[in-house]
Design a protein around this motif. Structure first.
Motif, mmCIF file in Angstrom:
data_model
loop_
_atom_site.group_PDB
_atom_site.id
_atom_site.type_symbol
_atom_site.label_atom_id
_atom_site.label_comp_id
_atom_site.label_asym_id
_atom_site.label_seq_id
_atom_site.Cartn_x
_atom_site.Cartn_y
_atom_site.Cartn_z
ATOM 1 N N ARG A 159 45.045 39.883 31.141
ATOM 2 C CA ARG A 159 43.620 39.876 31.498
ATOM 3 C C ARG A 159 42.787 39.312 30.339
ATOM 4 N NH1 ARG A 159 40.718 44.408 29.784
ATOM 5 N NH2 ARG A 159 41.939 45.849 28.516
ATOM 6 N N PHE A 178 43.998 36.855 39.993
ATOM 7 C CA PHE A 178 43.115 37.974 40.305
ATOM 8 C C PHE A 178 41.911 37.943 39.367
ATOM 9 C CE2 PHE A 178 47.026 39.270 42.180
ATOM 10 C CZ PHE A 178 46.731 40.182 43.180
ATOM 11 N N ARG A 180 38.436 40.299 38.048
ATOM 12 C CA ARG A 180 37.937 41.674 38.024
ATOM 13 C C ARG A 180 36.643 41.754 38.826
ATOM 14 N NH1 ARG A 180 38.993 46.289 35.292
ATOM 15 N NH2 ARG A 180 40.304 45.369 33.678
ATOM 16 N N ASN A 186 38.173 47.326 39.964
ATOM 17 C CA ASN A 186 39.168 46.786 40.879
ATOM 18 C C ASN A 186 39.435 45.312 40.606
ATOM 19 O OD1 ASN A 186 36.507 46.209 41.875
ATOM 20 N ND2 ASN A 186 37.423 45.521 43.785
ATOM 21 N N TRP A 187 40.603 44.864 41.002
ATOM 22 C CA TRP A 187 41.007 43.470 40.852
ATOM 23 C C TRP A 187 41.058 42.823 42.230
ATOM 24 C CZ3 TRP A 187 41.393 40.916 36.332
ATOM 25 C CH2 TRP A 187 41.473 41.673 35.162
ATOM 26 N N HIS A 189 42.137 39.584 44.557
ATOM 27 C CA HIS A 189 43.001 38.410 44.641
ATOM 28 C C HIS A 189 42.174 37.199 45.073
ATOM 29 C CE1 HIS A 189 46.441 36.041 46.637
ATOM 30 N NE2 HIS A 189 46.550 35.907 45.324
ATOM 31 N N GLU A 217 36.476 37.839 33.982
ATOM 32 C CA GLU A 217 37.765 38.353 33.513
ATOM 33 C C GLU A 217 38.794 38.146 34.628
ATOM 34 O OE1 GLU A 217 39.782 42.482 31.805
ATOM 35 O OE2 GLU A 217 37.614 42.377 32.176
ATOM 36 N N HIS A 218 39.956 37.622 34.261
ATOM 37 C CA HIS A 218 40.964 37.317 35.261
ATOM 38 C C HIS A 218 42.363 37.484 34.677
ATOM 39 C CE1 HIS A 218 39.978 33.606 33.121
ATOM 40 N NE2 HIS A 218 41.184 33.146 33.411
ATOM 41 N N ARG A 219 43.356 37.484 35.550
ATOM 42 C CA ARG A 219 44.753 37.597 35.144
ATOM 43 C C ARG A 219 45.622 36.956 36.221
ATOM 44 N NH1 ARG A 219 47.336 42.215 37.662
ATOM 45 N NH2 ARG A 219 45.837 43.429 38.915
#
Length: 286
Positions: A159, A178, A180, A186-187, A189, A217-219
């Motif tokens: 993240r 994903f 935020r 929560n994340w 998609h 923010e992402h992952r």
């Protein structure tokens, strides 16, 4: 783009800096960029940190291996654009022309987006100096996420928010990105849509907009069934630029919440540590 649409667009980015654009210009050449990852290991290793002729061309794995508790499950080729002459001299020939074409075509989209974003801040003119500050350098990454035998034990990418002004992301149909949610708990998609680009606001734009636009923010999760590929273009200030709250905003009476920092120092701070959400932004806070 109508004034009403511009207003909605700017509001969307203030509430969370990620959105999509539909396009048809990249799909055919998208797959050709990935021939690089099918090359023999000894050929790819010519572009590794230890062997590359330039820091502007880098093949590697994970993010900051020396700082990570668990390595990220990906390979990447990172190409920092200086000039076409340097690209033809140093970039891998198997994907060079496709990446350059992708960057050229994306530049039209990038300039239109920045024009709308600046209008949302009541900055109505982007002169040469402002354009250079917003998009003075570009880096394109080719990311390859191989199928993972134990996806629950690792991640594709941890993240984080990008250090860019904007990130222009082209991804395949596999999915795994994903972001935020606005509530922070929560994340969400971001399922692939054929012919679309995902546009993420980066830290540099959050800082220059004095917090009006938020970096996202992402992952990326690891996948146990399929290989995944993506191509982000990171649209950045130049390394030598000072970034901070734009003077037009301060002149209009806003209190600055970010100091002026050398962009290369900000980037170095980001790469010194493992991915840790949006903590990098604190480096520029007053």
């Amino acid at each position: 783009m109508t004034p009403k649409w511009r207003s909605r667009f700017a509001k969307r980015l203030r509430n969370g800096g990620s959105f999509r654009l539909l396009t048809t210009m990249y799909r055919l050449k998208f797959w050709r960029m990935y021939k690089f990852f099918g090359l023999a290991a000894e050929v790819k290793n010519k572009y590794s940190k230890e062997h590359s002729l330039s820091n502007n061309v880098r093949f590697g794995t994970s993010f900051t291996p020396q700082a990570e508790k668990a390595l990220e499950w990906k390979d990447y080729l990172s190409l920092f654009y200086v000039s076409e002459e340097e690209a033809f001299a140093l970039w891998p020939s198997v994907c060079r022309e496709q990446v350059l074409d992708y960057m050229r075509k994306s530049e039209v989209v990038i300039k239109q987006l920045l024009k709308v974003l600046m209008k949302g801040l009541n900055v109505n003119e982007i002169d040469e100096t402002k354009e250079s500050l917003l998009m003075g350098s570009m880096r394109t990454n080719l990311n390859y996420y191989p199928k993972c035998p134990n996806p629950e034990l690792t991640v594709g990418v941890g993240r984080h928010s990008d250090v860019s002004t904007l990130t222009i992301l082209l991804q395949d149909e596999i999915g795994g990105l994903f972001v935020r949610g606005n509530d922070g708990d929560n994340w969400i998609h971001v399922p692939p849509i054929k012919g679309s680009l995902v546009i993420n606001v980066g830290d540099a734009l959050q800082i220059m907009s004095n917090g009006k636009y938020k970096s996202v923010e992402h992952r990326v999760v690891a996948n146990g069934s399929n290989n995944r590929i993506s191509v982000p273009i990171f649209v950045n200030p130049r390394p030598s630029d000072m970034i901070g709250s734009l003077p037009e905003l301060i002149e209009n009476g806003e209190k600055p919440i970010y100091k002026q920092v050398l962009y290369s120092d900000y980037v170095k701070h980001f790469f010194r540590k493992a991915h840790d959400g949006k903590k990098t932004v604190a480096f520029a806070e007053l």
